[in-house]
Design a protein around this motif. Structure first.
Motif, PDB file in Angstrom:
ATOM      1  N   VAL A 190     103.518 -45.876 -25.936  1.00  0.00           N
ATOM      2  CA  VAL A 190     102.124 -45.993 -26.373  1.00  0.00           C
ATOM      3  C   VAL A 190     101.684 -47.455 -26.433  1.00  0.00           C
ATOM      4  O   VAL A 190     100.606 -47.826 -25.947  1.00  0.00           O
ATOM      5  CB  VAL A 190     101.938 -45.318 -27.745  1.00  0.00           C
ATOM      6  N   MET A 191     102.512 -48.312 -27.003  1.00  0.00           N
ATOM      7  CA  MET A 191     102.121 -49.706 -27.239  1.00  0.00           C
ATOM      8  C   MET A 191     102.140 -50.557 -25.974  1.00  0.00           C
ATOM      9  O   MET A 191     101.447 -51.575 -25.896  1.00  0.00           O
ATOM     10  CB  MET A 191     103.052 -50.330 -28.288  1.00  0.00           C
ATOM     11  N   THR A 192     102.950 -50.172 -24.978  1.00  0.00           N
ATOM     12  CA  THR A 192     103.031 -50.971 -23.748  1.00  0.00           C
ATOM     13  C   THR A 192     102.315 -50.317 -22.575  1.00  0.00           C
ATOM     14  O   THR A 192     102.271 -50.903 -21.492  1.00  0.00           O
ATOM     15  CB  THR A 192     104.502 -51.199 -23.344  1.00  0.00           C
ATOM     16  N   SER A 195     105.112 -45.614 -18.750  1.00  0.00           N
ATOM     17  CA  SER A 195     105.433 -44.197 -18.677  1.00  0.00           C
ATOM     18  C   SER A 195     106.640 -43.901 -19.560  1.00  0.00           C
ATOM     19  O   SER A 195     107.453 -44.795 -19.853  1.00  0.00           O
ATOM     20  CB  SER A 195     105.737 -43.790 -17.240  1.00  0.00           C
ATOM     21  N   VAL A 196     106.755 -42.666 -19.971  1.00  0.00           N
ATOM     22  CA  VAL A 196     107.910 -42.255 -20.769  1.00  0.00           C
ATOM     23  C   VAL A 196     109.199 -42.513 -20.005  1.00  0.00           C
ATOM     24  O   VAL A 196     110.200 -42.970 -20.571  1.00  0.00           O
ATOM     25  CB  VAL A 196     107.776 -40.765 -21.166  1.00  0.00           C
ATOM     26  N   GLU A 197     109.190 -42.254 -18.716  1.00  0.00           N
ATOM     27  CA  GLU A 197     110.384 -42.487 -17.896  1.00  0.00           C
ATOM     28  C   GLU A 197     110.811 -43.949 -17.898  1.00  0.00           C
ATOM     29  O   GLU A 197     112.006 -44.263 -17.738  1.00  0.00           O
ATOM     30  CB  GLU A 197     110.131 -42.025 -16.451  1.00  0.00           C
ATOM     31  N   ASP A 198     109.872 -44.854 -18.076  1.00  0.00           N
ATOM     32  CA  ASP A 198     110.173 -46.282 -18.073  1.00  0.00           C
ATOM     33  C   ASP A 198     110.896 -46.751 -19.336  1.00  0.00           C
ATOM     34  O   ASP A 198     111.566 -47.790 -19.319  1.00  0.00           O
ATOM     35  CB  ASP A 198     108.885 -47.104 -17.929  1.00  0.00           C
ATOM     36  N   VAL A 199     110.727 -46.025 -20.432  1.00  0.00           N
ATOM     37  CA  VAL A 199     111.212 -46.538 -21.717  1.00  0.00           C
ATOM     38  C   VAL A 199     112.308 -45.706 -22.367  1.00  0.00           C
ATOM     39  O   VAL A 199     113.003 -46.204 -23.254  1.00  0.00           O
ATOM     40  CB  VAL A 199     110.045 -46.709 -22.710  1.00  0.00           C
TER      41      VAL A 199
END
Length: 350
Positions: A190-192, A195-199
């Motif tokens: 959310v803050m960056t 994508s969910v896959e990225d984090v």
């Protein structure tokens, strides 16, 4: 409700640029090629800006470890059950964990806080600041109320301020909370705007099936809660953990007290994101210790424009990377204080 947080935020000053310049000038005059100590020179100049002292010291060190449980653990996103949070906290208090060993080696005082463990901790050394017994499950709604989120931040603020009053030169922070890489991943996404896959990473070492499930849980939590990324309190209340809020407060309180704060891994990085969103000036007080193997950690560093000192493939948490880095911080301080200048060594380079 935000009165204390706003008050502390208003006390965060800009770094002392003149002290940084003087420190840089002294570093360049030491018996070495200019810039040859690399990141050690960068750190000591940053410390000079924080403290106003061109020869800063980190003799008095305190590590603040925040612990809490997570309702989302019920979704099976961790390799171990939530009961391990309580077990590990007792281990900290008895001196048997990795963080205890590193704190002893680095001559750093360890303080352990209960902000939201599922059970009460019965030990004389626990600092009981319990706000609730674990967060609620973020796939069903907010992790906590807005007031609980604020309380968690205020707890960290007061912890850091007390350390400053007791004469601390540097504060490091870490956490314990089974499944806390799941809310951390949601907050990071959310803050960056990544994508969910990225984090999302494998946290405590989950298998592929659980890893895929974890990503879906994070996506669902974000969709269900839909927090405003510009509002740290809302993001924390919707997706976060009480220990994440505690570390956010530690960072704010340290900055307001003109103390450098050593960051640990991914979860601590998420707390730093929240703190910087409250006051962007916080960044000047952050010292990033290491790069976690969690993929979201490097994304957080990129978002804040920070570069870690170490890359040791660590992913333990507890603040282990931060405390390990204290030795490098001390080395930087001793270099600028104890090394001779060319003039002092009797060498004229003109």
């Amino acid at each position: 409700m935000m009165k204390r947080i706003n008050e502390i935020s208003s006390q965060i000053d800009e770094p002392d640029i003149e002290a940084m310049k003087k420190a840089g000038k002294r570093l360049d005059s030491l018996t070495k090629p200019p810039g040859s100590l690399g990141k050690l020179e960068d750190i000591v100049q940053k410390l000079a800006g924080i403290t106003g002292n061109i020869k800063p010291a980190v003799k008095n060190r305190t590590h603040l470890l925040m612990a809490a449980d997570h309702g989302v653990a019920d979704e099976g996103v961790s390799a171990v059950p939530s009961e391990v949070t309580e077990f590990m906290v007792y281990n900290f208090l008895e001196g048997g964990a990795a963080i205890n060993v590193l704190c002893r080696q680095a001559e750093t005082e360890l303080k352990v806080f209960d902000l939201g463990i599922n059970n009460d901790i019965e030990h004389e050394d626990i600092i009981d600041r319990k706000i609730k017994y674990g967060t609620d499950n973020i796939v069903n709604g907010p992790a906590m109320s807005r007031s609980e989120a604020i309380s968690s931040i205020e707890t960290g603020i007061e912890a850091a301020c007390k350390c400053a009053e007791s004469g601390a030169d540097i504060i490091s922070t870490g956490e314990m909370g089974i499944a806390n890489t799941t809310p951390s991943s949601a907050i990071a996404a959310v803050m960056t705007s990544r994508s969910v896959e990225d984090v999302v990473g494998r946290g405590s070492g989950i298998d592929q099936k659980t890893f895929e499930k974890k990503k879906e849980i994070v996506k669902k939590a974000i969709k269900v809660n839909d927090p405003d990324p510009q509002n740290s309190i809302e993001v924390l209340a919707d997706l976060g953990g009480l220990e994440i809020g505690g570390m956010t407060g530690v960072i704010l309180g340290s900055a307001a007290s003109s103390l450098p704060v050593l960051l640990d891994g991914f979860i601590c990085g998420v707390a730093a994101l929240l703190a910087c969103n409250i006051n962007s000036g916080v960044k000047d007080y952050l010292i990033p210790s290491h790069k976690s193997v969690e993929p979201g950690h490097v994304k957080i560093y990129q978002e804040m424009g920070l570069e870690p000192m170490l890359d040791l493939d660590m992913r333990l948490g507890e603040g282990t990377g931060a405390v390990l880095n204290i030795n490098q911080i001390e080395a930087a301080c001793r270099m600028i204080d104890e090394m001779a200048t060319f003039a002092e060594a009797g060498m004229d380079l003109d």
